[in-house]
Design an enzyme around this catalytic site. Structure first.
Site, PDB file in Angstrom:
ATOM      1  CG  HIS A   1      11.204 -19.006  -2.732  1.00 36.57           C
ATOM      2  ND1 HIS A   1      12.100 -18.332  -3.536  1.00 36.57           N
ATOM      3  CD2 HIS A   1      11.912 -19.988  -2.137  1.00 36.57           C
ATOM      4  CE1 HIS A   1      13.288 -18.887  -3.439  1.00 36.57           C
ATOM      5  NE2 HIS A   1      13.210 -19.890  -2.588  1.00 36.57           N
TER       6      HIS A   1
ATOM      7  CD  GLN B   1      12.316 -22.073  -5.282  1.00 35.56           C
ATOM      8  OE1 GLN B   1      11.595 -22.703  -4.521  1.00 35.56           O
ATOM      9  NE2 GLN B   1      13.639 -22.181  -5.296  1.00 35.56           N
TER      10      GLN B   1
ATOM     11  CB  CYS C   1      17.867 -21.045  -2.085  1.00 37.25           C
ATOM     12  SG  CYS C   1      16.427 -20.641  -3.101  1.00 37.25           S
ATOM     13  CG  LEU C   2      16.264 -26.483  -4.802  1.00 35.78           C
ATOM     14  CD1 LEU C   2      14.959 -27.204  -5.111  1.00 35.78           C
ATOM     15  CD2 LEU C   2      17.454 -27.395  -5.011  1.00 35.78           C
TER      16      LEU C   2
ATOM     17  N   GLY D   1      12.093 -28.390  -0.518  1.00 34.12           N
ATOM     18  CA  GLY D   1      10.982 -27.475  -0.737  1.00 34.12           C
ATOM     19  C   GLY D   1      11.138 -26.812  -2.092  1.00 34.12           C
TER      20      GLY D   1
ATOM     21  CG  HIS E   1      13.692 -21.325   2.070  1.00 35.49           C
ATOM     22  ND1 HIS E   1      14.997 -20.895   2.137  1.00 35.49           N
ATOM     23  CD2 HIS E   1      13.450 -21.558   0.759  1.00 35.49           C
ATOM     24  CE1 HIS E   1      15.511 -20.872   0.916  1.00 35.49           C
ATOM     25  NE2 HIS E   1      14.588 -21.280   0.067  1.00 35.49           N
ATOM     26  CD  GLU E   2      10.529 -23.763  -0.452  1.00 37.73           C
ATOM     27  OE1 GLU E   2      10.274 -23.146  -1.510  1.00 37.73           O
ATOM     28  OE2 GLU E   2      11.662 -24.233  -0.229  1.00 37.73           O
TER      29      GLU E   2
END
Length: 197
Positions: A167, A83, A121-122, A78, A163-164
């Protein structure tokens, strides 16, 4: 969201062939380049709430296509627009084995069941912390062309969209974990200075 599990970093019993070694080296370079395009912890844009998308145009389609490439190259499942520095409400993800674009998403838990699992998380490097999430959700929104999307998701897929969505609201997984895990994660993200005498 990161799909990387550090427990799976190990050497293989059999040595790689030259072609396999070259392919792995290329994959690692693509991953490094992709991660360099993703905002990292400490960047103020990660704490901002994204605004609604109003135009479904070629630019949105181009950006979401590129985001899917970056997400895959970074070994993610994701990636939210915030991000990559875009303060608009959309994200890309892989759910039900399919790449998806979700614009102006609304996520609604279905039922009271929750699960606690480690998440990465990226935007947080190697950090993985336990997060409690709804086990089953309904997500509604639009795709990049503006067509309606409605999905019912469970397990990991439900976790990814929650999660996304976080963000897009300026919420990081560090905000959702317990105090001890948060302290350990921040210590891992911000290496301590070593003073020499």
């Amino acid at each position: 969201m990161s799909d990387h599990d550090p427990d799976h970093d190990h050497e293989h019993d059999e040595p790689l062939t030259e072609a396999e070694a070259r392919a792995e080296a290329e994959r690692l370079v693509r991953k490094e380049v992709a991660l360099a395009q993703i905002r990292q912890y400490g960047d103020p844009v990660l704490r901002m709430r994204a605004g609604e998308v109003e135009e479904f145009d070629e630019e949105l389609a181009r950006i979401t296509t590129r985001m899917l490439e970056v997400m895959h190259d970074a070994d993610g499942v994701g990636l939210a627009a915030t991000q990559i520095g875009i303060l608009r409400r959309f994200f890309v993800c892989t759910v039900d084995g399919e790449d998806r674009v979700l614009v102006n998403p609304v996520v609604t838990p279905e039922g009271a069941d929750t699960e606690v699992e480690d998440e990465g998380c990226l935007s947080l490097g190697p950090v993985r912390v336990p997060i409690e999430r709804a086990s089953r959700v309904r997500v509604e929104g639009r795709d990049a062309a503006g067509d309606p999307v409605s999905l019912t998701l469970e397990g990991m897929d439900a976790r990814v969209v929650q999660h996304e969505l976080d963000h897009l609201d300026g919420v990081l997984l560090l905000d959702r974990t317990d105090g001890e895990s948060r302290r350990e994660a921040i210590a891992q993200i911000r290496p301590r200075l070593v003073l020499q005498s």
